[in-house]
Design an enzyme around this catalytic site. Structure first.
Site, PDB file in Angstrom:
ATOM      1  N   GLY A 275       0.851  -1.190   0.000  1.00  0.00           N
ATOM      2  CA  GLY A 275       0.000   0.000   0.000  1.00  0.00           C
ATOM      3  C   GLY A 275       0.885   1.238   0.000  1.00  0.00           C
ATOM      4  O   GLY A 275       1.126   1.867  -1.025  1.00  0.00           O
ATOM      5  N   CYS A 342     -10.988  21.625  17.281  1.00  0.00           N
ATOM      6  CA  CYS A 342     -10.956  21.938  18.714  1.00  0.00           C
ATOM      7  C   CYS A 342     -10.449  20.760  19.524  1.00  0.00           C
ATOM      8  O   CYS A 342     -11.201  20.102  20.248  1.00  0.00           O
ATOM      9  CB  CYS A 342     -12.343  22.377  19.163  1.00  0.00           C
ATOM     10  SG  CYS A 342     -12.756  23.928  18.388  1.00  0.00           S
ATOM     11  N   TYR A 371      -2.807   6.555   3.515  1.00  0.00           N
ATOM     12  CA  TYR A 371      -3.494   6.723   4.800  1.00  0.00           C
ATOM     13  C   TYR A 371      -3.694   8.196   5.150  1.00  0.00           C
ATOM     14  O   TYR A 371      -3.681   8.584   6.316  1.00  0.00           O
ATOM     15  CB  TYR A 371      -2.725   5.985   5.923  1.00  0.00           C
ATOM     16  CG  TYR A 371      -2.444   4.547   5.557  1.00  0.00           C
ATOM     17  CD1 TYR A 371      -3.472   3.619   5.521  1.00  0.00           C
ATOM     18  CD2 TYR A 371      -1.164   4.119   5.199  1.00  0.00           C
ATOM     19  CE1 TYR A 371      -3.236   2.301   5.141  1.00  0.00           C
ATOM     20  CE2 TYR A 371      -0.911   2.806   4.818  1.00  0.00           C
ATOM     21  CZ  TYR A 371      -1.951   1.906   4.791  1.00  0.00           C
ATOM     22  OH  TYR A 371      -1.714   0.607   4.420  1.00  0.00           O
TER      23      TYR A 371
HETATM   24  N1  LLP Z   1      -2.296  -6.078   3.864  1.00  0.00           N
HETATM   25  C1  LLP Z   1      -2.942  -6.071   5.035  1.00  0.00           C
HETATM   26  C2  LLP Z   1      -3.679  -7.251   5.449  1.00  0.00           C
HETATM   27  C3  LLP Z   1      -2.912  -4.916   5.832  1.00  0.00           C
HETATM   28  O1  LLP Z   1      -3.543  -4.909   6.995  1.00  0.00           O
HETATM   29  C4  LLP Z   1      -2.196  -3.774   5.392  1.00  0.00           C
HETATM   30  C5  LLP Z   1      -2.157  -2.558   6.193  1.00  0.00           C
HETATM   31  C6  LLP Z   1      -1.556  -3.833   4.151  1.00  0.00           C
HETATM   32  C7  LLP Z   1      -1.618  -5.010   3.411  1.00  0.00           C
HETATM   33  C8  LLP Z   1      -0.791  -2.691   3.561  1.00  0.00           C
HETATM   34  O2  LLP Z   1       0.293  -2.311   4.319  1.00  0.00           O
HETATM   35  P1  LLP Z   1       1.337  -1.247   3.749  1.00  0.00           P
HETATM   36  O3  LLP Z   1       2.026  -1.834   2.566  1.00  0.00           O
HETATM   37  O4  LLP Z   1       0.586  -0.017   3.382  1.00  0.00           O
HETATM   38  O5  LLP Z   1       2.241  -1.006   4.893  1.00  0.00           O
HETATM   39  N2  LLP Z   1      -3.001   3.770   9.003  1.00  0.00           N
HETATM   40  C9  LLP Z   1      -1.637   3.344   9.245  1.00  0.00           C
HETATM   41  C10 LLP Z   1      -1.291   2.084   8.500  1.00  0.00           C
HETATM   42  C11 LLP Z   1      -2.212   0.948   8.797  1.00  0.00           C
HETATM   43  C12 LLP Z   1      -1.912  -0.267   7.965  1.00  0.00           C
HETATM   44  C13 LLP Z   1      -2.939  -1.315   8.121  1.00  0.00           C
HETATM   45  N3  LLP Z   1      -2.752  -2.449   7.320  1.00  0.00           N
HETATM   46  C14 LLP Z   1      -0.693   4.491   8.935  1.00  0.00           C
HETATM   47  O6  LLP Z   1      -1.167   5.562   8.584  1.00  0.00           O
HETATM   48  O7  LLP Z   1       0.499   4.348   9.062  1.00  0.00           O
END
Ligand code: LLP
Length: 418
Positions: A275, A342, A371
């Site tokens: 992601g 706020c 995100y």
């Molecule tokens: N696959 C699964 C099952 C996941 O839960 C996630 C992310 C991904 C793939 C993708 O991960 P990435 O490649 O983006 O690291 N909101 C948080 C990140 C939460 C990620 C949740 N799961 C932030 O802003 O850092």
């Protein structure tokens, strides 16, 4: 690597001046670079060149249908965690045959929808979910393809809120119990075991946790194969980190090298769920300085984007570079960059050395493509920001700014109470 750069003291996204867009559509807005997104996808994909693989982009990072469409055109599939993400992915043209469905809380309606769409596989996170999928598939006269999402109990060495592969986390099934789950799945009539999946966390900046997890999964895979269970798909999740400040995450190429040194990829199709590494540095949040002020000698720069637009600094104490859209004098100040919400926790940066901006100036909050918008909300009844996709000289509005009417369009005042 990204295509945000200064030209004659002005910040550009590819060949488009960012200030020009701000004049046209107002602030705050997210702006994404098509070339950056494409570059990151290709680098990831090329790292596994000649290998059987599906890159299932984690839609949760940024699920605007235009972004999904760009990735679809590059050959991406999707990793989804809700019916909503399935809907978006299909609307954007991602083939169901490249969609995997993760998440601990899939509802019966969502399972039915995914079966109807005929997605590639469900990454199953509990025994009860396995049974539910079997029952629902049976009632629809279908067979569901499944992988067990395994929790390998590996410390991803990342922020605790984005770690998923430790035994205390809610995700996946205990790797020690996984063989029993597979045996159970073998007995069910309406599921077909096709894979193993695993995702240990996000924003990983070291390679060792990935390798540790993979070694444990490999051992499980060999055991299952010994039982005659054919693992067609090995889904290694996402999690590769990016540079926000001074992190030096492994490149996709070195990540690939390590993975391929552990696993014999000729026997199975590899699935990845990246992601952040695809979209993180492809997006910037642009905001305007409303006021500057000092409280007891401490400087505050009040901007028109708040934690409802970008929650990462408040929620994870995460760092995003903040750059001026016009370079100006080069003078700097140390200030808190805060939003209009706020809440004391509403900040984009604290005690940060930034350009000495004045009222009306524009700031760019860098590396906000992942995100950012997807975690935004209407808190304080603020309409969500606009989103723009730039390709070369052309800027496309890919999401309108929400208006006041949008805030209440789903609400009703019951007649009985007035
Ligand atoms: N696959 C699964 C099952 C996941 O839960 C996630 C992310 C991904 C793939 C993708 O991960 P990435 O490649 O983006 O690291 N909101 C948080 C990140 C939460 C990620 C949740 N799961 C932030 O802003 O850092």
């Amino acid at each position: 690597m990204d295509f945000f750069h200064y030209k004659n003291g002005k910040l550009f996204c590819e060949d488009k001046g960012i200030a020009e867009i701000a004049e046209l559509i107002g602030t705050p807005f997210y702006i994404y670079s098509h070339a950056t997104l494409t570059h990151h996808y290709r680098v990831f994909s090329d790292a596994f060149k000649d290998k059987a693989k599906i890159i299932c982009y984690a839609a949760k990072a940024n699920s605007n249908i235009a972004i999904l469409r760009v990735l679809a055109s590059l050959g991406a599939g999707a990793d989804i965690v809700s019916g909503g993400e399935l809907f978006r992915s299909l609307e954007a043209g991602i083939p169901a045959s490249k969609i995997v469905y993760s998440g601990v809380g899939k509802t019966p309606t969502e399972i039915e929808y995914a079966l109807q769409a005929d997605i590639l596989m469900f990454n199953v996170e509990s025994l009860q979910e396995l049974d539910a999928i079997n029952t629902i598939a049976g009632s629809m006269g279908k067979v569901a393809r499944v992988a067990m999402r395994v929790n390998p109990d590996v410390d991803p060495q990342t922020h605790p809120k984005i770690s998923t592969g430790l035994k205390e986390n809610k995700f996946g099934v205990d790797i020690k119990e996984a063989p029993a789950y597979y045996q159970r799945a073998q007995q069910l009539d309406n599921v077909e075991i096709v894979g193993i999946s695993c995702h240990i966390g996000s924003q990983l900046t070291k390679i060792a946790p990935f390798v540790d997890a993979l070694k444990r999964i490999k051992a499980l895979m060999e055991k299952l194969e010994g039982w005659g269970i054919d693992i067609k798909y090995l889904d290694l999740g996402g999690g590769l980190g990016i540079t926000y400040k001074d992190e030096e995450p492994p490149s996709p190429a070195s990540y690939a090298r390590e993975i391929l040194s552990v696993i014999d990829s000729s026997k199975t199709t590899l699935i990845f769920e990246p992601g952040r590494v695809l979209v993180g540095n492809a997006g910037v949040l642009v905001t305007r300085v409303l006021y500057t002020k000092e409280n007891h000698g401490k400087k505050f720069v009040v901007v028109d984007a708040g934690m409802n637009d970008l929650i990462r600094p408040s929620f994870y104490e995460s760092y995003h570079k903040i750059q001026p859209v016009y370079v100006g004098t080069g003078k700097t100040v140390v200030a808190d960059v805060v939003g209009p919400i706020c809440e004391t926790g509403d900040y984009l940066a604290r005690q940060r050395e930034i350009a000495d901006v004045q009222q009306g100036d524009l700031l760019a909050v860098m590396s906000s493509g992942a995100y950012g918008f997807t975690m935004s909300s209407n808190y304080n009844s603020r309409g969500r920001a606009a989103e723009v996709l730039v390709a070369g000289k052309k800027a496309h509005l890919i999401r309108k700014r929400e208006k006041y009417q949008d805030l209440i369009k789903l609400e009703r005042i019951p007649k009985q109470i007035v």
